[in-house]
Design an enzyme around this catalytic site. Structure first.
Site, PDB file in Angstrom:
ATOM      1  N   GLU A   1     -25.505  -7.559 -13.444  1.00 49.88           N
ATOM      2  CA  GLU A   1     -26.409  -8.716 -13.308  1.00 49.88           C
ATOM      3  C   GLU A   1     -27.296  -8.413 -12.108  1.00 49.88           C
ATOM      4  OE1 GLU A   1     -26.645 -11.427 -15.213  1.00 49.88           O
ATOM      5  OE2 GLU A   1     -24.962 -11.039 -16.535  1.00 49.88           O
TER       6      GLU A   1
ATOM      7  N   CYS B   1     -31.961 -15.207  -7.641  1.00 50.94           N
ATOM      8  CA  CYS B   1     -32.317 -14.032  -8.456  1.00 50.94           C
ATOM      9  C   CYS B   1     -33.330 -14.367  -9.530  1.00 50.94           C
ATOM     10  CB  CYS B   1     -31.058 -13.443  -9.090  1.00 50.94           C
ATOM     11  SG  CYS B   1     -30.165 -14.617 -10.108  1.00 50.94           S
TER      12      CYS B   1
END
Ligand code: NAD
Length: 462
Positions: free
Chosen positions: A214, A248
């Site tokens: 991720e 993010c």
């Protein structure tokens, strides 16, 4: 009192977890449900400590700390859906297999490693853990050393709920991470930057361990002129400046239709003023930069383009004001790497096709935002771009849909999780064919007579 696990204990810890897993104890639905409930209870019990740690690590307001505690919602989904997820899936068999049954059953993987970042340091450890437990695995967690207060709370919380030979927390820096990566795991779930993602994947390759990565990247936010501008401004400013831009999936940069650019910038300035007041440094609702390294890195980006909002800093408190940079060019330093801070560069376009081409010339982002009321343009963007996920007419909120898989593509990562996707990430879909003894069709056995040859010809070519 928490017992500190030292790096020297890593091999025996992995061994103990492997032995517990081998006993089959973690497999039953009752066991998994009990552990998920235990994790939920522990999070509820530790919620004040989690809030305090998030404030100590990131100056995070209590409201935003609850985004992390919202992992509880994921546990609720898992508790509700676990029985369905664990169900084997029947697969049809062809006549040549008769009599037979085939199915796919989800199998736990074994002992898994979860390595996390500092920006949502609690949630990004707990959320994959929910999947690991639901799927029947043992797990070792390595929280980020850059958020030490949260790492401590995670270690205490996990130790209060689980024995280390089932779920353990190994605190520490890159050296500890490397020591863990030297071991053989059955899956590695890594959240962090692309550079470290490459290191993790290389280490995993040695043991042929599958990975979920991720990662991050520059998530574009394209704004068409056919929008409700005041809503768009609020939603973009919120997504960019929560957690002081250290998200993010924060919109990294704006790509705006030239005709509405100045109106949008004015409205975003107004939104920032509404959110954090005239001086965001005094707002209890605005966060701080995680450490000096990132503070310095971000400070050097402030002189790109023309600063139309913010631009001020305070090194003592690692404060960087919510900043908007206009007249930025694609070649400026701020456009070369993921910003990961409260700086929003604004670029403009005349033609949506050109804007899409610019986005496509860069690595595939984790998120892509497109603001437009026009369904045809929405379709065009969806079809002609590639990103981990897309959110139309808002930012960041896609992560709040518990059952919507979340993950990157290309340089923004591989694999996905949340909801059922988490369960699947930590399971192996084992294929099973079961034959019966009451009949044995002999078409496949030698000697391959003309009749049998004709039968197979007919079967495979029809
Ligand atoms: P990072 O890659 O620096 O660190 C992540 C983890 O890796 C930490 O636990 C760290 O201790 C460990 N690590 C550091 N160096 C290592 C090494 N050499 N070998 C092995 N392990 C090592 O990431 P970060 O700075 O903590 O987080 C920021 C990045 O994470 C940003 O790029 C952001 O976009 C990304 N991110 C992605 C997601 C997502 O869900 N895709 C979520 C949050 C953050």
């Amino acid at each position: 009192m928490i017992v500190e696990l030292t790096p020297a204990s890593i091999p025996s810890l992995v061994e103990k977890q492997r032995s517990l897993f081998g006993s089959g104890q973690t497999q039953s639905i009752e066991f998994r449900r009990t552990q998920l409930q235990r994790l939920k209870d522990a999070i509820v019990q530790y919620k004040d400590e989690i809030v305090k740690a998030a404030h100590a690590d990131l100056g995070r307001p209590e409201f935003e700390a609850y985004f992390e505690i919202a992992t509880i919602q994921e546990i609720n989904v898992a508790l509700k859906q676990l029985k369905t997820w664990m169900q084997p899936k029947r697969i049809r068999t062809s006549v040549d297999q008769f009599p037979a049954k085939a199915w796919v059953q989800p199998d736990p993987l074994g002992v898994v490693l979860i390595i996390g970042p500092w920006n949502y340091p609690f949630q990004l450890m707990m959320s994959p853990l929910v999947g690991a437990i639901a799927a029947g695995n043992c797990a070792i967690l390595k929280p980020s050393e850059q958020a030490p207060h949260t790492a401590k709370v995670i270690a205490e919380l996990i130790q209060s709920a689980f024995p280390p030979d089932y779920i353990a927390v190994m605190e520490g820096n890159a050296t500890v991470s490397q020591a863990l990566l030297a071991e053989k795991f059955d899956h590695i779930f890594f959240t962090g930057g692309t550079a470290i993602g490459r290191i993790v994947m290389q280490a995993a390759a040695k043991h042929l361990t599958p990975v979920t990565l991720e990662l991050g990247g520059k998530s574009p936010c394209i704004v068409d002129m056919d929008v409700r501008l005041d809503y768009a401004a609020k939603r973009i400013a919120w997504g960019k400046f929560i957690n002081a831009g250290q998200t993010c999936i924060a919109p990294d940069y704006l790509l705006v239709d030239r005709r509405i650019k100045s109106d949008l910038i004015e409205l975003m300035k107004r939104s920032v003023d509404e959110f954090y007041g005239e001086d965001p440094a005094k707002s209890p609702d605005y966060g701080r930069i995680i450490n000096q390294h990132h503070f310095q890195r971000l400070s050097t980006l402030l002189n790109n383009g023309e600063c139309v909002l913010g631009g001020t800093v305070d090194p003592a408190t690692r404060y960087i004001a919510p900043t908007i940079l206009d007249r930025v060019s694609w070649d400026d330093p701020v456009m070369q790497e993921e910003i990961f801070g409260p700086i929003l560069p604004v670029l403009e376009y005349d033609d949506l096709t050109d804007a899409i081409a610019k986005v496509n010339a860069r690595p595939k982002p984790l998120a892509l935002y497109f603001f437009s009321k026009d369904p045809q343009k929405q379709e065009k963007v969806l079809r002609s771009t590639s990103s981990g996920g897309v959110c139309l007419n808002d930012t960041v909120m896609q992560v709040g849909v518990n059952e919507l898989p979340f993950g990157g593509v290309g340089e923004s990562g591989m694999g996905r999780y949340h909801g059922r996707a988490s369960f699947e990430t930590f399971s192996h879909p084992k294929s099973v064919l079961k034959k019966s003894f009451w009949l044995d069709l002999d078409w496949r056995y030698a000697p391959y007579t003309a009749k049998r040859l004709q039968a197979i010809r007919n079967l495979v070519t029809k």
